[in-house]
Scaffold this motif. Structure first.
Motif, mmCIF file in Angstrom:
data_model
loop_
_atom_site.group_PDB
_atom_site.id
_atom_site.type_symbol
_atom_site.label_atom_id
_atom_site.label_comp_id
_atom_site.label_asym_id
_atom_site.label_seq_id
_atom_site.Cartn_x
_atom_site.Cartn_y
_atom_site.Cartn_z
ATOM 1 N N LEU A 1 0.794 -1.226 0.000
ATOM 2 C CA LEU A 1 0.000 0.000 0.000
ATOM 3 C C LEU A 1 0.828 1.278 0.000
ATOM 4 O O LEU A 1 0.362 2.321 -0.441
ATOM 5 N N GLY A 2 2.029 1.211 0.549
ATOM 6 C CA GLY A 2 2.821 2.426 0.710
ATOM 7 C C GLY A 2 2.611 3.023 2.087
ATOM 8 O O GLY A 2 1.628 2.718 2.785
ATOM 9 N N PRO A 3 3.510 3.912 2.531
ATOM 10 C CA PRO A 3 3.476 4.420 3.902
ATOM 11 C C PRO A 3 2.202 5.161 4.291
ATOM 12 O O PRO A 3 1.697 4.980 5.401
ATOM 13 N N TYR A 4 1.659 6.005 3.413
ATOM 14 C CA TYR A 4 0.480 6.772 3.811
ATOM 15 C C TYR A 4 -0.708 5.854 4.083
ATOM 16 O O TYR A 4 -1.284 5.852 5.172
ATOM 17 N N GLU A 5 -1.102 5.077 3.074
ATOM 18 C CA GLU A 5 -2.310 4.265 3.208
ATOM 19 C C GLU A 5 -2.144 3.200 4.289
ATOM 20 O O GLU A 5 -3.068 2.948 5.082
ATOM 21 N N ALA A 6 -0.973 2.589 4.357
ATOM 22 C CA ALA A 6 -0.750 1.552 5.361
ATOM 23 C C ALA A 6 -0.756 2.128 6.769
ATOM 24 O O ALA A 6 -1.281 1.514 7.700
ATOM 25 N N SER A 7 -0.169 3.314 6.952
ATOM 26 C CA SER A 7 -0.161 3.921 8.287
ATOM 27 C C SER A 7 -1.564 4.313 8.722
ATOM 28 O O SER A 7 -1.909 4.209 9.908
ATOM 29 N N LYS A 8 -2.399 4.745 7.788
ATOM 30 C CA LYS A 8 -3.788 5.047 8.139
ATOM 31 C C LYS A 8 -4.545 3.776 8.518
ATOM 32 O O LYS A 8 -5.380 3.786 9.436
ATOM 33 N N ALA A 9 -4.261 2.666 7.830
ATOM 34 C CA ALA A 9 -4.891 1.387 8.182
ATOM 35 C C ALA A 9 -4.431 0.929 9.559
ATOM 36 O O ALA A 9 -5.232 0.469 10.389
ATOM 37 N N GLU A 10 -3.139 1.069 9.836
ATOM 38 C CA GLU A 10 -2.628 0.689 11.146
ATOM 39 C C GLU A 10 -3.202 1.589 12.233
ATOM 40 O O GLU A 10 -3.562 1.123 13.329
ATOM 41 N N GLY A 11 -3.295 2.889 11.935
ATOM 42 C CA GLY A 11 -3.867 3.825 12.904
ATOM 43 C C GLY A 11 -5.326 3.521 13.200
ATOM 44 O O GLY A 11 -5.782 3.625 14.349
ATOM 45 N N ASP A 12 -6.079 3.132 12.180
ATOM 46 C CA ASP A 12 -7.481 2.767 12.356
ATOM 47 C C ASP A 12 -7.606 1.618 13.356
ATOM 48 O O ASP A 12 -8.406 1.662 14.296
ATOM 49 N N ALA A 13 -6.805 0.568 13.159
ATOM 50 C CA ALA A 13 -6.856 -0.584 14.055
ATOM 51 C C ALA A 13 -6.386 -0.216 15.458
ATOM 52 O O ALA A 13 -6.961 -0.675 16.463
ATOM 53 N N ALA A 14 -5.342 0.614 15.557
ATOM 54 C CA ALA A 14 -4.802 0.984 16.861
ATOM 55 C C ALA A 14 -5.796 1.816 17.663
ATOM 56 O O ALA A 14 -5.930 1.644 18.882
ATOM 57 N N VAL A 15 -6.518 2.720 16.999
ATOM 58 C CA VAL A 15 -7.510 3.540 17.688
ATOM 59 C C VAL A 15 -8.663 2.670 18.192
ATOM 60 O O VAL A 15 -9.129 2.824 19.337
ATOM 61 N N ARG A 16 -9.136 1.752 17.370
ATOM 62 C CA ARG A 16 -10.211 0.851 17.795
ATOM 63 C C ARG A 16 -9.788 0.046 19.035
ATOM 64 O O ARG A 16 -10.548 -0.087 19.993
ATOM 65 N N ARG A 17 -8.574 -0.486 18.972
ATOM 66 C CA ARG A 17 -8.081 -1.323 20.077
ATOM 67 C C ARG A 17 -7.927 -0.512 21.363
ATOM 68 O O ARG A 17 -8.379 -0.933 22.434
ATOM 69 N N ARG A 18 -7.311 0.665 21.252
ATOM 70 C CA ARG A 18 -7.069 1.482 22.452
ATOM 71 C C ARG A 18 -8.387 2.016 23.014
ATOM 72 O O ARG A 18 -8.549 2.118 24.239
ATOM 73 N N ALA A 19 -9.332 2.340 22.159
ATOM 74 C CA ALA A 19 -10.638 2.811 22.627
ATOM 75 C C ALA A 19 -11.356 1.718 23.413
ATOM 76 O O ALA A 19 -12.005 1.992 24.432
ATOM 77 N N ARG A 20 -11.252 0.470 22.952
ATOM 78 C CA ARG A 20 -11.859 -0.635 23.706
ATOM 79 C C ARG A 20 -11.199 -0.797 25.066
ATOM 80 O O ARG A 20 -11.877 -0.998 26.087
ATOM 81 N N GLU A 21 -9.875 -0.716 25.082
ATOM 82 C CA GLU A 21 -9.141 -0.891 26.339
ATOM 83 C C GLU A 21 -9.494 0.182 27.366
ATOM 84 O O GLU A 21 -9.565 -0.093 28.574
ATOM 85 N N LEU A 22 -9.722 1.411 26.887
ATOM 86 C CA LEU A 22 -9.973 2.540 27.784
ATOM 87 C C LEU A 22 -11.453 2.872 27.916
ATOM 88 O O LEU A 22 -11.803 3.860 28.570
ATOM 89 N N ASP A 23 -12.305 2.078 27.282
ATOM 90 C CA ASP A 23 -13.753 2.292 27.324
ATOM 91 C C ASP A 23 -14.127 3.678 26.810
ATOM 92 O O ASP A 23 -14.921 4.405 27.416
ATOM 93 N N VAL A 24 -13.556 4.045 25.672
ATOM 94 C CA VAL A 24 -13.830 5.336 25.037
ATOM 95 C C VAL A 24 -14.982 5.172 24.046
ATOM 96 O O VAL A 24 -14.933 4.288 23.181
ATOM 97 N N PRO A 25 -16.028 5.995 24.141
ATOM 98 C CA PRO A 25 -17.105 5.950 23.138
ATOM 99 C C PRO A 25 -16.587 6.505 21.806
ATOM 100 O O PRO A 25 -16.371 7.699 21.668
ATOM 101 N N LEU A 26 -16.405 5.626 20.842
ATOM 102 C CA LEU A 26 -15.727 5.955 19.585
ATOM 103 C C LEU A 26 -16.671 5.831 18.410
ATOM 104 O O LEU A 26 -17.443 4.880 18.313
ATOM 105 N N THR A 27 -16.582 6.805 17.502
ATOM 106 C CA THR A 27 -17.208 6.690 16.186
ATOM 107 C C THR A 27 -16.140 6.944 15.139
ATOM 108 O O THR A 27 -15.403 7.935 15.228
#
Length: 333
Positions: free
Chosen positions: A141-167
């Motif tokens: 994918l290249g650095p931009y698109e791949a980093s956004k995909a990784e960031g998407d997964a990381a935000v979902r995971r961290r929000a679950r861990e911290l009980d953050v209401p995420l959209t």
């Protein structure tokens, strides 16, 4: 200390999307902290040009790449209940470390900061229509698109861990005044007569969404409890496939549309010096479709309506030419 503390904060407030979210919230009478990396003069000037009053806005400086975000300013942020993260590094040709710092580390830092708000109602994170839920394959994918995909997964995971209401909001190619990257480069080549063949050809779907509609959609998200824990693909399903889209713009601009096309697989094999195509952009030349039903259902409940896509595309093309594709301000169309 501000007399009326902010109830919302927008990270990436000087960006194309961030500033539009700020403007929409201010129009709705919200008290907004605009988080920027440098001085806020550019944002204030832009809002003035949009005839948006700034009495309800406070500018704070921050750096999302550091823990705690390095927030400075006079605003009392204890009462912030809605956090919008539109901060990202959007560019092709980045190195992996640079892309990950903004789009992964920065996104997680904002999530952790939001978790510390005692009255948090919602964290609204901007991901992307091609990256949400995707595997972060940096080689493919290249650095931009791949980093956004990784960031998407990381935000979902961290929000679950911290009980953050995420959209999570996954916008398509956002069009509107001031958008000079992405699809705009193709329009620029079309206008200059430098698009002899069409990249991708029949079946390629590069969906768009109007910036005003997207800002209204995002402003409405925290107002509805059922949007917590959801992800929305926000795009116009009526966007013409790429050959028809280019033909529409060519007709409107009074230039010739390319009559031939070149498939993506061949573009990948030809040298960039010949095609002029950045390899990182080629994954966007796809026939994939997206599940927009949840976003359309929410928009219906919230009373939101997209402008007709052909009208939005023509208006954007006029804006691009008037602004000389970002090179400066020309006369009226």
């Amino acid at each position: 200390m501000t007399p009326h503390p902010p109830d919302s904060i927008v990270f990436g407030a000087t960006g194309f999307l961030g500033r539009s979210i700020v403007a929409e919230l201010l129009r709705q009478g919200r008290r907004v902290a605009a988080a920027v990396r440098g001085p806020g003069d550019r944002l204030t000037s832009w809002l003035a040009g949009q005839e948006v009053g700034t009495a309800g806005m406070t500018v704070v400086t921050c750096d999302v790449t550091v823990p705690g975000l390095g927030l400075t300013g006079l605003a009392d942020l204890a009462g912030v209940r809605d956090v919008y993260n539109a901060a990202a590094r959007f560019a092709f040709g980045l190195d992996v470390a640079e892309a990950r710092l903004a789009n992964v580390t920065g996104a997680v830092n904002v999530t952790e900061w939001a978790a510390a708000r005692t009255g948090l109602r919602r964290l609204v994170h901007v991901s992307g229509y091609r990256v949400s839920g995707a595997e972060p394959d940096y080689r493919r994918l290249g650095p931009y698109e791949a980093s956004k995909a990784e960031g998407d997964a990381a935000v979902r995971r961290r929000a679950r861990e911290l009980d953050v209401p995420l959209t999570i909001v996954n916008p398509a190619t956002v069009i509107g005044p001031g958008q000079f990257i992405g699809l705009a480069s193709l329009v620029h080549d079309l206008w200059r007569g430098r698009l002899p063949v069409l990249p991708g050809g029949p079946g390629v779907f590069v969906p768009v969404v109007d910036i005003g509609y997207l800002a209204r959609f995002m402003a409405a998200v925290p107002e509805h409890e059922e949007t917590a824990g959801r992800a929305y693909w926000v795009l116009d399903d009526d966007t013409p496939e790429l050959p028809e889209l280019v033909a529409l713009l060519a007709s409107h601009l009074g230039v010739r549309a390319p009559r031939r096309s070149i498939p993506v697989w061949l573009l990948r094999r030809l040298p960039r010096a010949l095609t002029g195509a950045d390899p990182e952009t080629l994954s966007f030349l796809s026939g994939d479709r997206y599940d927009t039903a949840p976003a359309r259902a929410f928009a219906e409940r919230a009373g939101l309506r997209m402008p007709p896509v052909e009208q939005a595309l023509r208006r954007w093309a006029d804006d691009l030419v008037t602004a000389r594709f970002g090179a400066g301000t020309a006369g009226a169309p």
